[in-house]
Design an enzyme around this catalytic site. Structure first.
Site, mmCIF file in Angstrom:
data_model
loop_
_atom_site.group_PDB
_atom_site.id
_atom_site.type_symbol
_atom_site.label_atom_id
_atom_site.label_comp_id
_atom_site.label_asym_id
_atom_site.label_seq_id
_atom_site.Cartn_x
_atom_site.Cartn_y
_atom_site.Cartn_z
ATOM 1 N N CYS A 1 -26.607 -8.576 -7.813
ATOM 2 C CA CYS A 1 -27.758 -8.296 -6.948
ATOM 3 C C CYS A 1 -28.533 -7.096 -7.470
ATOM 4 O O CYS A 1 -29.298 -7.225 -8.421
ATOM 5 C CB CYS A 1 -27.350 -8.146 -5.482
ATOM 6 S SG CYS A 1 -25.985 -7.031 -5.148
ATOM 7 N N SER A 2 -28.326 -5.933 -6.873
ATOM 8 C CA SER A 2 -29.170 -4.797 -7.215
ATOM 9 C C SER A 2 -28.471 -3.482 -6.937
ATOM 10 O O SER A 2 -29.125 -2.490 -6.653
ATOM 11 C CB SER A 2 -30.461 -4.893 -6.412
ATOM 12 O OG SER A 2 -30.124 -5.068 -5.031
ATOM 13 N N CYS A 3 -27.124 -3.467 -6.969
ATOM 14 C CA CYS A 3 -26.392 -2.222 -6.706
ATOM 15 C C CYS A 3 -26.831 -1.170 -7.720
ATOM 16 O O CYS A 3 -26.953 -1.453 -8.917
ATOM 17 C CB CYS A 3 -24.882 -2.453 -6.801
ATOM 18 S SG CYS A 3 -24.276 -3.603 -5.566
ATOM 19 N N CYS B 1 -26.574 -4.590 -12.479
ATOM 20 C CA CYS B 1 -25.820 -5.196 -11.388
ATOM 21 C C CYS B 1 -26.099 -6.682 -11.541
ATOM 22 O O CYS B 1 -27.202 -7.137 -11.238
ATOM 23 C CB CYS B 1 -26.282 -4.705 -10.013
ATOM 24 S SG CYS B 1 -25.488 -5.624 -8.678
#
Lengths: 88, 194
Positions: B100-102, B97
């Site tokens: 961000c951090s999906c 991702c």
């Protein structure tokens, strides 16, 4: 998974608000992306959950769940309690 | 003590939101426990093992990941689509991702720290082969690498290749071989390691 107890709470608060329908996850996710991008552009060393927490504060204000002065006042109170606790 | 102290700000936000009746402390406890203890890559491993032994299930996994994992009771907590991409002899898939951090929480739990790091997010797209090498995975030059960039609408998971020499294994035994890294695509599944 979480490096400090507050990280787990900050995670849980955001997920709980989403589960209660306070905001769509994409709203939080877009704000988190923005906080990460800003911190990285500034070369900050802040951790992932510090950025998560900033996103959480922003989203609660944007969604009109909390007011900026409420957060500031409560933070002062909490800080005061902590200082007081440290004296004993 | 500064009001920018994250522990203080967290406590302030939590207490205000509870007072307004928007969330409860018990709910937060339950969510933290759920992600610390109950949800993790063993769910994804179960999906992979089932796809390896059941051709019809595998077809459904590749056609509509979200519905296929829901058959086993796993749901994305944010209602996102789930695309499961299959590794083959010629193609290796990996997930990132970049913003961000999906990550597919429902099948893999929360992402590891390196997945959220600037180093991984910024390099995977431009130099996937060197990133994989750092994870100890050297692919032949003829293998095509496909990088999938997750977002809040679509999450990705890799269906790794079933290792040779596992013909007699049960679904449960196979699931034990499947690592988290192999489902992110920074590892492969081998026999005797997990």
């Amino acid at each position: 998974m979480f490096e400090a107890p507050w990280e787990a709470r900050a995670f849980g608060v955001a997920v709980a608000l989403h589960e209660e329908g306070a905001f769509e996850w994409k709203v939080f996710s877009a704000t988190l992306s923005d906080e990460i991008a800003k911190a990285e552009a500034a070369g900050e060393t802040s951790g992932y959950y510090e950025r998560w927490l900033r996103a959480l504060r922003r989203v609660t204000m944007k969604q009109d769940l909390l007011k900026v002065h409420e957060i500031a006042d409560r933070s002062d109170e909490v800080a005061g309690e902590d200082d007081h606790a440290h004296e004993h | 003590m500064s009001t920018e102290d994250p522990a203080i700000l967290t406590k302030a936000l939590e207490s205000l939101l509870i007072e307004k009746g928007l969330i409860t402390s018990e709910r937060i406890d339950e969510i933290v426990k759920r992600y610390e203890e109950d949800i993790g890559p063993m769910k994804g491993a179960e999906v992979v093992a089932k796809a390896w032994v059941d051709a019809d299930y595998k077809k459904r996994v590749l056609e509509d990941g979200r519905s296929a994992v829901a058959e086993l009771g796993y749901m994305d907590p944010h209602g996102a689509e789930l695309v499961i991409t299959e590794n083959t002899h010629d193609v290796h898939n990996m997930v990132v991702c970049t913003l961000c951090s999906c990550y597919p929480w429902g099948v893999l739990g929360l992402p590891p720290a390196w997945y959220k790091s600037f180093a991984y997010r910024s390099r995977v797209v431009s130099e996937p082969r060197s990133v994989l090498k750092e994870f100890g995975l050297e692919l032949s030059e003829s293998t095509e690498i496909r990088v999938w960039d997750s977002n809040s609408d679509i999450r990705y998971m890799v269906l790794p290749r079933r290792p040779a020499g596992t013909d007699g294994m049960s679904e449960a035994e196979l699931a034990k071989l499947v690592t988290r890294d192999s489902m992110i695509g920074v590892g492969v599944v081998g026999v005797g390691e997990s």
